[in-house]
Scaffold this motif. Sequence first.
Motif, PDB file in Angstrom:
ATOM      1  N   VAL A 438       0.842  -1.207   0.000  1.00 47.23           N
ATOM      2  CA  VAL A 438       0.000   0.000   0.000  1.00 47.23           C
ATOM      3  C   VAL A 438       0.872   1.250   0.000  1.00 47.23           C
ATOM      4  CG1 VAL A 438      -1.674   1.326   1.340  1.00 47.23           C
ATOM      5  CG2 VAL A 438      -1.927  -1.141   1.138  1.00 47.23           C
ATOM      6  N   PHE A 439       1.934   1.244   0.790  1.00 48.67           N
ATOM      7  CA  PHE A 439       2.820   2.411   0.837  1.00 48.67           C
ATOM      8  C   PHE A 439       3.556   2.610  -0.487  1.00 48.67           C
ATOM      9  CE2 PHE A 439       2.410   2.158   5.518  1.00 48.67           C
ATOM     10  CZ  PHE A 439       2.154   3.491   5.775  1.00 48.67           C
ATOM     11  N   VAL A 440       3.879   1.552  -1.183  1.00 48.36           N
ATOM     12  CA  VAL A 440       4.472   1.683  -2.522  1.00 48.36           C
ATOM     13  C   VAL A 440       3.496   2.392  -3.453  1.00 48.36           C
ATOM     14  CG1 VAL A 440       5.222   0.428  -4.577  1.00 48.36           C
ATOM     15  CG2 VAL A 440       6.025  -0.286  -2.328  1.00 48.36           C
ATOM     16  N   THR A 441       2.228   1.993  -3.387  1.00 48.84           N
ATOM     17  CA  THR A 441       1.194   2.624  -4.236  1.00 48.84           C
ATOM     18  C   THR A 441       1.106   4.120  -3.987  1.00 48.84           C
ATOM     19  OG1 THR A 441      -0.094   0.566  -4.214  1.00 48.84           O
ATOM     20  CG2 THR A 441      -1.254   2.589  -4.856  1.00 48.84           C
ATOM     21  N   TYR A 442       1.040   4.505  -2.727  1.00 51.26           N
ATOM     22  CA  TYR A 442       0.941   5.927  -2.402  1.00 51.26           C
ATOM     23  C   TYR A 442       2.215   6.680  -2.777  1.00 51.26           C
ATOM     24  CZ  TYR A 442      -3.086   4.373   0.372  1.00 51.26           C
ATOM     25  OH  TYR A 442      -4.261   3.817   0.784  1.00 51.26           O
ATOM     26  N   GLY A 443       3.369   6.029  -2.649  1.00 48.59           N
ATOM     27  CA  GLY A 443       4.627   6.672  -3.043  1.00 48.59           C
ATOM     28  C   GLY A 443       4.674   6.960  -4.529  1.00 48.59           C
ATOM     29  N   VAL A 444       4.201   6.016  -5.343  1.00 48.56           N
ATOM     30  CA  VAL A 444       4.168   6.221  -6.795  1.00 48.56           C
ATOM     31  C   VAL A 444       3.217   7.363  -7.153  1.00 48.56           C
ATOM     32  CG1 VAL A 444       3.489   5.170  -8.989  1.00 48.56           C
ATOM     33  CG2 VAL A 444       4.829   3.846  -7.330  1.00 48.56           C
ATOM     34  N   ILE A 445       2.084   7.448  -6.470  1.00 55.76           N
ATOM     35  CA  ILE A 445       1.141   8.546  -6.713  1.00 55.76           C
ATOM     36  C   ILE A 445       1.799   9.886  -6.428  1.00 55.76           C
ATOM     37  CG2 ILE A 445      -0.989   9.623  -5.862  1.00 55.76           C
ATOM     38  CD1 ILE A 445      -2.115   6.789  -5.509  1.00 55.76           C
ATOM     39  N   CYS A 446       2.612   9.961  -5.390  1.00 55.16           N
ATOM     40  CA  CYS A 446       3.316  11.215  -5.065  1.00 55.16           C
ATOM     41  C   CYS A 446       4.281  11.612  -6.172  1.00 55.16           C
ATOM     42  CB  CYS A 446       4.072  11.070  -3.750  1.00 55.16           C
ATOM     43  SG  CYS A 446       3.017  10.969  -2.287  1.00 55.16           S
ATOM     44  N   VAL A 447       4.954  10.621  -6.783  1.00 49.64           N
ATOM     45  CA  VAL A 447       5.858  10.917  -7.898  1.00 49.64           C
ATOM     46  C   VAL A 447       5.070  11.474  -9.082  1.00 49.64           C
ATOM     47  CG1 VAL A 447       7.464   9.929  -9.566  1.00 49.64           C
ATOM     48  CG2 VAL A 447       7.548   9.199  -7.165  1.00 49.64           C
ATOM     49  N   ILE A 448       3.929  10.868  -9.385  1.00 51.28           N
ATOM     50  CA  ILE A 448       3.068  11.379 -10.458  1.00 51.28           C
ATOM     51  C   ILE A 448       2.599  12.796 -10.127  1.00 51.28           C
ATOM     52  CG2 ILE A 448       0.870  11.038 -11.671  1.00 51.28           C
ATOM     53  CD1 ILE A 448       1.241   8.016 -11.192  1.00 51.28           C
ATOM     54  N   GLY A 449       2.281  13.043  -8.851  1.00 52.64           N
ATOM     55  CA  GLY A 449       1.867  14.376  -8.423  1.00 52.64           C
ATOM     56  C   GLY A 449       2.954  15.403  -8.625  1.00 52.64           C
ATOM     57  N   PHE A 450       4.208  15.019  -8.407  1.00 56.14           N
ATOM     58  CA  PHE A 450       5.322  15.930  -8.640  1.00 56.14           C
ATOM     59  C   PHE A 450       5.330  16.407 -10.085  1.00 56.14           C
ATOM     60  CE2 PHE A 450       9.618  16.786 -10.110  1.00 56.14           C
ATOM     61  CZ  PHE A 450      10.137  17.603  -9.128  1.00 56.14           C
ATOM     62  N   VAL A 451       5.106  15.503 -11.020  1.00 57.64           N
ATOM     63  CA  VAL A 451       5.089  15.856 -12.441  1.00 57.64           C
ATOM     64  C   VAL A 451       3.939  16.826 -12.730  1.00 57.64           C
ATOM     65  CG1 VAL A 451       4.847  14.955 -14.785  1.00 57.64           C
ATOM     66  CG2 VAL A 451       6.168  13.669 -13.083  1.00 57.64           C
ATOM     67  N   MET A 452       2.764  16.560 -12.152  1.00 60.61           N
ATOM     68  CA  MET A 452       1.603  17.435 -12.376  1.00 60.61           C
ATOM     69  C   MET A 452       1.877  18.843 -11.858  1.00 60.61           C
ATOM     70  SD  MET A 452      -2.296  17.158 -10.864  1.00 60.61           S
ATOM     71  CE  MET A 452      -1.737  17.588  -9.211  1.00 60.61           C
ATOM     72  N   VAL A 453       2.430  18.951 -10.652  1.00 59.83           N
ATOM     73  CA  VAL A 453       2.708  20.264 -10.071  1.00 59.83           C
ATOM     74  C   VAL A 453       3.783  20.987 -10.873  1.00 59.83           C
ATOM     75  CG1 VAL A 453       3.599  21.462  -8.030  1.00 59.83           C
ATOM     76  CG2 VAL A 453       1.990  19.564  -7.763  1.00 59.83           C
ATOM     77  N   TYR A 454       4.822  20.271 -11.289  1.00 63.99           N
ATOM     78  CA  TYR A 454       5.932  20.887 -12.009  1.00 63.99           C
ATOM     79  C   TYR A 454       5.453  21.552 -13.296  1.00 63.99           C
ATOM     80  CZ  TYR A 454      10.528  21.475 -14.148  1.00 63.99           C
ATOM     81  OH  TYR A 454      11.649  22.007 -14.739  1.00 63.99           O
ATOM     82  N   PHE A 455       4.583  20.880 -14.028  1.00 60.10           N
ATOM     83  CA  PHE A 455       4.137  21.410 -15.314  1.00 60.10           C
ATOM     84  C   PHE A 455       2.839  22.223 -15.223  1.00 60.10           C
ATOM     85  CE2 PHE A 455       6.786  17.791 -16.674  1.00 60.10           C
ATOM     86  CZ  PHE A 455       7.603  18.430 -17.595  1.00 60.10           C
ATOM     87  N   GLY A 456       2.077  22.087 -14.128  1.00 60.79           N
ATOM     88  CA  GLY A 456       0.757  22.706 -14.101  1.00 60.79           C
ATOM     89  C   GLY A 456       0.563  23.870 -13.165  1.00 60.79           C
ATOM     90  N   VAL A 457       1.420  24.008 -12.154  1.00 58.06           N
ATOM     91  CA  VAL A 457       1.190  25.010 -11.106  1.00 58.06           C
ATOM     92  C   VAL A 457       2.155  26.178 -11.265  1.00 58.06           C
ATOM     93  CG1 VAL A 457       1.204  25.461  -8.631  1.00 58.06           C
ATOM     94  CG2 VAL A 457       0.290  23.296  -9.482  1.00 58.06           C
ATOM     95  N   ALA A 458       1.611  27.386 -11.345  1.00 55.42           N
ATOM     96  CA  ALA A 458       2.418  28.606 -11.366  1.00 55.42           C
ATOM     97  C   ALA A 458       2.439  29.211  -9.963  1.00 55.42           C
ATOM     98  CB  ALA A 458       1.845  29.608 -12.366  1.00 55.42           C
ATOM     99  N   GLU A 459       3.453  30.002  -9.660  1.00 57.91           N
ATOM    100  CA  GLU A 459       3.568  30.619  -8.346  1.00 57.91           C
ATOM    101  C   GLU A 459       2.532  31.735  -8.195  1.00 57.91           C
ATOM    102  OE1 GLU A 459       3.906  30.910  -4.937  1.00 57.91           O
ATOM    103  OE2 GLU A 459       5.621  29.677  -5.606  1.00 57.91           O
ATOM    104  N   THR A 460       1.859  31.768  -7.043  1.00 58.87           N
ATOM    105  CA  THR A 460       0.852  32.796  -6.768  1.00 58.87           C
ATOM    106  C   THR A 460       1.206  33.644  -5.554  1.00 58.87           C
ATOM    107  OG1 THR A 460      -0.433  31.237  -5.424  1.00 58.87           O
ATOM    108  CG2 THR A 460      -0.986  31.381  -7.766  1.00 58.87           C
ATOM    109  N   LYS A 461       2.353  33.412  -4.967  1.00 57.52           N
ATOM    110  CA  LYS A 461       2.763  34.130  -3.755  1.00 57.52           C
ATOM    111  C   LYS A 461       2.796  35.638  -3.980  1.00 57.52           C
ATOM    112  CE  LYS A 461       7.096  34.511  -2.888  1.00 57.52           C
ATOM    113  NZ  LYS A 461       8.524  34.290  -2.558  1.00 57.52           N
TER     114      LYS A 461
END
Length: 478
Positions: A438-461
């Motif tokens: 189960v922890f492997v599954t969640y870890g892989v999801i976090c890696v996929i999330g990193f890719v989404m944030v890197y390409f999709g999220v701009a800074e709003t600060k």
Amino acid sequence: MQATSLQFAHTDSGIPARRGYVWWIAAVAALGGLLFGYDWVVIGGARQFYEVYFHLTSDALVGWANSCALLGCLVGSLAAGTLAERWGRRPLLLAAAILFGVSSAFTGWSHIFSTFIFWRIAGGIAIGVSSNVSPLYIAEISPAAIRGKLVALNQFAIVVGILIAQIANWLIARPIPAGDTGAQIMQSWNVQYGWRWMFFAIVLPALIFTVTSFFLPESPRWLLARGRDVEAQRILQRVGGENYASIEIATIETSLHEDSAVRASWTELLRPGLRRVVLLGMGLAVLQQWTGINILFNYAAEVYRSAGYGSNDIFLNIVITGSINLLFTVLAMFLVETIGRRKLMLAGCIGIAASHLLCALAYRRAWPGPVVLTLTLSAIACYAVTLAPVTWVLIAEIFPNRVRSHGVSAAVSTLWLASFALTYTFPLLNHAFGTGGVFVTYGVICVIGFVMVYFGVAETKGRTLEQIELSVAERRTG
């Protein structure tokens, strides 16, 4: 071009003169987050006792009792978008406060299972409403320079509520002797009364939230959209003074004027120009849940029991996890306006992924329990300082004024669907793959999330909501 120069002329780089008033408003609104956190986590300590009381022996009934409130969360978050747009943000906060108190009191008073389920769902509706409206309201009333901190205050309140629930469960529950029979356990204080007091404990803070909600001002952005300029100006002057109020009104009205041709509705979210923002908000909501951190709160007993801990140590470990969660959430309130949203999200994805994958290895190699505890605390710390607060900040910031309540509602509704899926599937995944898998599954999801944030999220600060809206519009048309 006049609108563009007007919007970017206001950077709001200073702290408003009446920062005490702004923090008070945010703190009262964040009480919804505190009740949300308590009501959401209290089930973890109460379940082992009410399951005995209601004779819940099948996996289906146990799962239904543990997750039914999430359906109420979905209903509440879906309704909140339309209701907040029609009636305003303040009445929704008041309604959520009242529902929190009533539902918690009657959940604790329940003597039949169907009544328990009904009031748990009602409490879930209160969570769904507050999880939408609290960050939305705080974002709309906060100056840009401290908006991240103030919205993160809502997450801080959620974490405080979680810790209070964990401590309350720990203090209320009485040890059950190992030799007790089933009949003795059924007649024990925990089963007959203890779990009820775990729910009763939320009534007092709900009453405080109800009373203080009467003194909250309405969102000035909502007031301006309704043509109530005098009221909006009075509130903004209290927030930051006359000059601040004049600049804010000018930028907000410019944004509203540009959007006046399109009426806010759910179908507006499907327009090509907004679809990308909506999908991003929904993706961030799913990512926050599917990192798996909430499993460490809702199923902490199973996780730590698999690592070899006994019952008394499990309760103490749960309080430790809540304390770490609180400590690093406080740190997040300082970092969100210095490091920024995007960098924190990226760091969080990597940190949680590494913690999960190492935890999976610990289970596979049968490392000692303290190693598993340390790695789970590492994941919680990474989550508390990054994805937990920053996701709420981004969801409250990225949508245009005219559809913000609907956009936040769509994102938060997705969050609750993801939370339901996470809670429902953990026992199945745990049975099929083991806790390490189960922890492997969640870890892989976090890696996929990193890719989404890197390409999709701009800074709003440090940018006003109108500046963020303009940059999103330029990206859509660029």
